[in-house]
Design a protein around this motif. Structure first.
Motif, PDB file in Angstrom:
ATOM      1  N   ASN A 189      -5.738  -4.087 -18.648  1.00  0.00           N
ATOM      2  CA  ASN A 189      -6.029  -2.724 -18.190  1.00  0.00           C
ATOM      3  C   ASN A 189      -5.003  -1.701 -18.662  1.00  0.00           C
ATOM      4  OD1 ASN A 189      -8.491  -2.182 -16.834  1.00  0.00           O
ATOM      5  ND2 ASN A 189      -7.847  -3.462 -15.119  1.00  0.00           N
ATOM      6  N   TYR A 190      -3.740  -2.092 -18.741  1.00  0.00           N
ATOM      7  CA  TYR A 190      -2.735  -1.112 -19.167  1.00  0.00           C
ATOM      8  C   TYR A 190      -3.005  -0.662 -20.598  1.00  0.00           C
ATOM      9  CZ  TYR A 190       0.115  -4.366 -22.005  1.00  0.00           C
ATOM     10  OH  TYR A 190       0.574  -5.230 -22.979  1.00  0.00           O
ATOM     11  N   LYS A 191      -3.474  -1.581 -21.440  1.00  0.00           N
ATOM     12  CA  LYS A 191      -3.806  -1.223 -22.823  1.00  0.00           C
ATOM     13  C   LYS A 191      -5.019  -0.291 -22.863  1.00  0.00           C
ATOM     14  CE  LYS A 191      -2.293  -5.754 -24.511  1.00  0.00           C
ATOM     15  NZ  LYS A 191      -2.731  -7.020 -25.156  1.00  0.00           N
ATOM     16  N   LEU A 192      -5.989  -0.566 -22.018  1.00  0.00           N
ATOM     17  CA  LEU A 192      -7.199   0.256 -21.989  1.00  0.00           C
ATOM     18  C   LEU A 192      -6.902   1.664 -21.492  1.00  0.00           C
ATOM     19  CD1 LEU A 192      -9.580  -2.497 -20.576  1.00  0.00           C
ATOM     20  CD2 LEU A 192      -9.647  -1.551 -22.887  1.00  0.00           C
ATOM     21  N   PHE A 193      -6.128   1.760 -20.406  1.00  0.00           N
ATOM     22  CA  PHE A 193      -5.775   3.083 -19.883  1.00  0.00           C
ATOM     23  C   PHE A 193      -4.996   3.897 -20.908  1.00  0.00           C
ATOM     24  CE2 PHE A 193      -6.297   1.474 -15.366  1.00  0.00           C
ATOM     25  CZ  PHE A 193      -7.293   2.381 -15.042  1.00  0.00           C
ATOM     26  N   LEU A 194      -4.025   3.255 -21.540  1.00  0.00           N
ATOM     27  CA  LEU A 194      -3.171   3.979 -22.471  1.00  0.00           C
ATOM     28  C   LEU A 194      -3.866   4.267 -23.799  1.00  0.00           C
ATOM     29  CD1 LEU A 194       0.261   2.234 -21.778  1.00  0.00           C
ATOM     30  CD2 LEU A 194      -0.487   4.511 -21.047  1.00  0.00           C
ATOM     31  N   SER A 195      -5.024   3.677 -24.012  1.00  0.00           N
ATOM     32  CA  SER A 195      -5.841   3.976 -25.193  1.00  0.00           C
ATOM     33  C   SER A 195      -6.952   4.965 -24.872  1.00  0.00           C
ATOM     34  CB  SER A 195      -6.451   2.682 -25.750  1.00  0.00           C
ATOM     35  OG  SER A 195      -5.450   1.767 -26.143  1.00  0.00           O
ATOM     36  N   ALA A 196      -7.197   5.201 -23.590  1.00  0.00           N
ATOM     37  CA  ALA A 196      -8.293   6.075 -23.160  1.00  0.00           C
ATOM     38  C   ALA A 196      -7.874   7.541 -23.238  1.00  0.00           C
ATOM     39  CB  ALA A 196      -8.713   5.735 -21.735  1.00  0.00           C
ATOM     40  N   LYS A 197      -8.838   8.388 -23.556  1.00  0.00           N
ATOM     41  CA  LYS A 197      -8.589   9.833 -23.568  1.00  0.00           C
ATOM     42  C   LYS A 197      -8.881  10.436 -22.192  1.00  0.00           C
ATOM     43  CE  LYS A 197      -9.414  10.686 -28.498  1.00  0.00           C
ATOM     44  NZ  LYS A 197      -9.572   9.289 -28.914  1.00  0.00           N
ATOM     45  N   LYS A 198      -9.999  10.036 -21.591  1.00  0.00           N
ATOM     46  CA  LYS A 198     -10.444  10.680 -20.366  1.00  0.00           C
ATOM     47  C   LYS A 198     -10.962   9.629 -19.385  1.00  0.00           C
ATOM     48  CE  LYS A 198     -12.687  15.124 -19.350  1.00  0.00           C
ATOM     49  NZ  LYS A 198     -13.618  16.150 -19.887  1.00  0.00           N
ATOM     50  N   VAL A 199     -10.489   9.704 -18.155  1.00  0.00           N
ATOM     51  CA  VAL A 199     -10.854   8.733 -17.117  1.00  0.00           C
ATOM     52  C   VAL A 199     -11.396   9.472 -15.902  1.00  0.00           C
ATOM     53  CG1 VAL A 199      -9.995   6.940 -15.548  1.00  0.00           C
ATOM     54  CG2 VAL A 199      -9.086   7.102 -17.883  1.00  0.00           C
ATOM     55  N   TYR A 200     -12.538   9.015 -15.419  1.00  0.00           N
ATOM     56  CA  TYR A 200     -13.104   9.525 -14.163  1.00  0.00           C
ATOM     57  C   TYR A 200     -12.785   8.511 -13.069  1.00  0.00           C
ATOM     58  CZ  TYR A 200     -16.579  10.777 -10.599  1.00  0.00           C
ATOM     59  OH  TYR A 200     -17.203  11.130  -9.421  1.00  0.00           O
ATOM     60  N   ASP A 240       7.016  -2.025 -25.482  1.00  0.00           N
ATOM     61  CA  ASP A 240       7.290  -0.768 -26.177  1.00  0.00           C
ATOM     62  C   ASP A 240       6.055   0.136 -26.179  1.00  0.00           C
ATOM     63  OD1 ASP A 240       9.892  -1.487 -26.744  1.00  0.00           O
ATOM     64  OD2 ASP A 240       9.406  -2.312 -28.715  1.00  0.00           O
ATOM     65  N   PHE A 241       4.884  -0.476 -26.205  1.00  0.00           N
ATOM     66  CA  PHE A 241       3.628   0.280 -26.168  1.00  0.00           C
ATOM     67  C   PHE A 241       3.546   1.135 -24.912  1.00  0.00           C
ATOM     68  CE2 PHE A 241      -0.998   0.272 -24.958  1.00  0.00           C
ATOM     69  CZ  PHE A 241      -1.422   1.153 -25.947  1.00  0.00           C
ATOM     70  N   VAL A 242       4.038   0.586 -23.795  1.00  0.00           N
ATOM     71  CA  VAL A 242       4.053   1.332 -22.536  1.00  0.00           C
ATOM     72  C   VAL A 242       5.214   2.313 -22.511  1.00  0.00           C
ATOM     73  CG1 VAL A 242       4.263   1.161 -20.030  1.00  0.00           C
ATOM     74  CG2 VAL A 242       2.924  -0.543 -21.275  1.00  0.00           C
ATOM     75  N   ARG A 243       6.413   1.811 -22.775  1.00  0.00           N
ATOM     76  CA  ARG A 243       7.613   2.631 -22.622  1.00  0.00           C
ATOM     77  C   ARG A 243       7.618   3.856 -23.526  1.00  0.00           C
ATOM     78  NH1 ARG A 243      12.300   0.745 -20.214  1.00  0.00           N
ATOM     79  NH2 ARG A 243      11.939  -1.068 -18.904  1.00  0.00           N
ATOM     80  N   SER A 244       7.004   3.732 -24.688  1.00  0.00           N
ATOM     81  CA  SER A 244       6.991   4.860 -25.618  1.00  0.00           C
ATOM     82  C   SER A 244       6.120   6.011 -25.136  1.00  0.00           C
ATOM     83  CB  SER A 244       6.499   4.391 -26.994  1.00  0.00           C
ATOM     84  OG  SER A 244       5.145   3.958 -26.928  1.00  0.00           O
ATOM     85  N   GLN A 245       5.248   5.746 -24.149  1.00  0.00           N
ATOM     86  CA  GLN A 245       4.320   6.775 -23.698  1.00  0.00           C
ATOM     87  C   GLN A 245       4.680   7.370 -22.332  1.00  0.00           C
ATOM     88  OE1 GLN A 245       0.084   6.163 -24.555  1.00  0.00           O
ATOM     89  NE2 GLN A 245       0.584   4.152 -25.388  1.00  0.00           N
ATOM     90  N   LEU A 246       5.695   6.812 -21.676  1.00  0.00           N
ATOM     91  CA  LEU A 246       6.051   7.270 -20.336  1.00  0.00           C
ATOM     92  C   LEU A 246       7.341   8.070 -20.352  1.00  0.00           C
ATOM     93  CD1 LEU A 246       5.301   4.087 -18.147  1.00  0.00           C
ATOM     94  CD2 LEU A 246       3.735   5.903 -18.860  1.00  0.00           C
ATOM     95  N   ASN A 247       7.385   9.118 -19.519  1.00  0.00           N
ATOM     96  CA  ASN A 247       8.633   9.863 -19.371  1.00  0.00           C
ATOM     97  C   ASN A 247       9.541   9.151 -18.371  1.00  0.00           C
ATOM     98  OD1 ASN A 247       7.857  10.621 -16.708  1.00  0.00           O
ATOM     99  ND2 ASN A 247       6.777  12.423 -17.480  1.00  0.00           N
ATOM    100  N   LYS A 248      10.707   9.728 -18.108  1.00  0.00           N
ATOM    101  CA  LYS A 248      11.702   9.073 -17.256  1.00  0.00           C
ATOM    102  C   LYS A 248      11.169   8.805 -15.852  1.00  0.00           C
ATOM    103  CE  LYS A 248      16.488   9.558 -15.659  1.00  0.00           C
ATOM    104  NZ  LYS A 248      17.708  10.425 -15.682  1.00  0.00           N
ATOM    105  N   GLU A 249      10.494   9.802 -15.264  1.00  0.00           N
ATOM    106  CA  GLU A 249       9.942   9.631 -13.909  1.00  0.00           C
ATOM    107  C   GLU A 249       8.864   8.556 -13.884  1.00  0.00           C
ATOM    108  OE1 GLU A 249       7.496  12.230 -10.523  1.00  0.00           O
ATOM    109  OE2 GLU A 249       8.341  13.225 -12.285  1.00  0.00           O
ATOM    110  N   GLU A 250       8.031   8.538 -14.906  1.00  0.00           N
ATOM    111  CA  GLU A 250       6.957   7.543 -14.968  1.00  0.00           C
ATOM    112  C   GLU A 250       7.509   6.141 -15.202  1.00  0.00           C
ATOM    113  OE1 GLU A 250       3.677  10.719 -16.748  1.00  0.00           O
ATOM    114  OE2 GLU A 250       4.897   9.491 -18.093  1.00  0.00           O
ATOM    115  N   LEU A 251       8.592   6.040 -15.954  1.00  0.00           N
ATOM    116  CA  LEU A 251       9.235   4.742 -16.142  1.00  0.00           C
ATOM    117  C   LEU A 251       9.794   4.213 -14.825  1.00  0.00           C
ATOM    118  CD1 LEU A 251      11.096   5.297 -19.541  1.00  0.00           C
ATOM    119  CD2 LEU A 251       9.262   3.648 -19.103  1.00  0.00           C
ATOM    120  N   GLN A 252      10.286   5.112 -13.971  1.00  0.00           N
ATOM    121  CA  GLN A 252      10.758   4.699 -12.648  1.00  0.00           C
ATOM    122  C   GLN A 252       9.605   4.161 -11.809  1.00  0.00           C
ATOM    123  OE1 GLN A 252      14.185   4.992 -11.074  1.00  0.00           O
ATOM    124  NE2 GLN A 252      12.991   3.461  -9.971  1.00  0.00           N
ATOM    125  N   ILE A 253       8.454   4.817 -11.882  1.00  0.00           N
ATOM    126  CA  ILE A 253       7.259   4.345 -11.169  1.00  0.00           C
ATOM    127  C   ILE A 253       6.852   2.974 -11.686  1.00  0.00           C
ATOM    128  CG2 ILE A 253       4.802   4.788 -10.780  1.00  0.00           C
ATOM    129  CD1 ILE A 253       5.510   7.810 -10.960  1.00  0.00           C
TER     130      ILE A 253
END
Length: 338
Positions: A189-200, A240-253
């Motif tokens: 799921n993390y790959k799908l979310f981070l590859s998705a443009k728009k989520v409802y 790295d696929f995740v970390r490269s897309q998250l800011n500092k606050e999101e990395l804490q989450i």
């Protein structure tokens, strides 16, 4: 087959003769009909293959693939490769959905604006357990923001069976469910979310998740289950696929999500009395928890650390407190603590 099918419902089937008809019938009674059903028989040895064939003979929009047993991920991947719809949906064959699921989501699906359509679930012990949703909430997210909501344990879950996916999200991004692994949703799921443009996303509960199936992977533990879960939690946090897309606050989450998952694994090891049997996994999980724990005063000066106060909104916060007090194992030596 129906022409111009918008949604293919892929149902992996393995030795579920007791539950399969209920699952299929919950799809058939949907008022919205722009779907077909693909039953993927994953080498069942009970009467499930015959049930699949009977439904395929009775309905021209139901088809069956009989394949050698390869596990849930392989069955889902087979479904994706044969799906005719623009979207795919993966209910588990021992679960079922509410009668108004598709009609409630019809406008969203038909708009074809979204890569993922996420709804919610109820854990049930049987058909007598009713679903009760909170007051309606719907939101539209960019893919990364939806992923962060999942990390926050919001009504966007980490499961695959309460989501409808655009099929090309898998095919265009070379994403598959990991074959031969437990907790494959966690690793996908993390790959799908981070590859998705728009989520409802809606908080409404349409999915009945049966927790009393004795054959369910949640009903027993073994070393591979612990190992796979631990591996996917590490993958989600350290990738790295995740970390490269998250800011500092999101990395804490993301770190809080990781620590919460580690505590769950360690507590499960203690609860099942398997920590001695699987000493290597137990040791590695504890090392990861130690690496990510700090006191409140230390957090101020040391980045990338988790304090007790930061864990206050996590599902396993009490277990984390017990871990920090070195009482978690003792707690599970007393029956029915949790």
């Amino acid at each position: 087959m129906k022409e111009d099918v918008l949604l293919t419902v892929v149902i992996p089937v393995y030795n579920v003769e007791k539950y399969l008809k209920r699952c299929i019938e919950s799809i058939l009674i949907q008022e919205w009909k722009n779907y077909d059903i693909l039953l993927v028989d994953d080498g069942s040895t009970d009467n499930s293959p015959q049930i699949c064939d009977d439904y395929a003979k009775a309905y021209d929009f139901i088809s069956v693939i009989h394949k050698k047993n390869g596990g849930l991920s392989a069955a889902r991947n087979t479904g994706i490769s044969h799906a005719e719809g623009e979207y795919v949906y993966f209910p588990d064959s021992d679960d079922w959905i509410e009668p108004d699921t598709f009609i409630a989501l019809a406008e969203v699906v038909e708009s074809q604006k979204f890569d993922i359509i996420s709804f919610n679930r109820e854990f049930v012990k049987g058909e007598e357990d009713a679903i009760v949703s909170d007051s309606l909430v719907t939101q539209v997210f960019e893919g990364k923001d939806a992923f962060v909501q999942m990390l926050k344990h919001s009504y966007i879950t980490g499961f695959a069976n309460d989501k409808i996916y655009r099929k090309s999200l898998f095919t265009d991004n070379d994403i598959q469910f990991p074959i031969g692994k437990y907790y494959e949703d966690l690793g996908t799921n993390y790959k799908l979310f981070l590859s998705a443009k728009k989520v409802y996303a809606t908080n409404q509960k349409y999915y009945h998740y049966l927790i009393d199936n004795p054959d369910s992977i949640t009903q027993s533990w073994n070393e591979k289950k612990f190992s796979d879960m631990f591996g996917f939690y590490k993958e989600v946090f350290y990738s790295d696929f995740v970390r490269s897309q998250l800011n500092k606050e999101e990395l804490q989450i993301s770190q809080l999500y990781y620590v919460n998952g580690l505590v769950h694994i360690l507590a499960s090891l203690y609860k099942s009395k398997l920590d001695k049997n699987y000493g290597e996994i137990t040791s590695e999980v504890k090392q990861e928890l130690e690496k990510n724990k700090m006191t409140c005063s230390e957090v101020k000066s040391i980045p990338n650390s988790v304090s007790l106060s930061q864990m206050k909104d996590q599902p396993n916060k009490l277990k984390y407190v017990l871990f920090r007090l070195k009482l978690l194992k003792l707690a599970f030596s007393i029956q029915n603590v949790f």
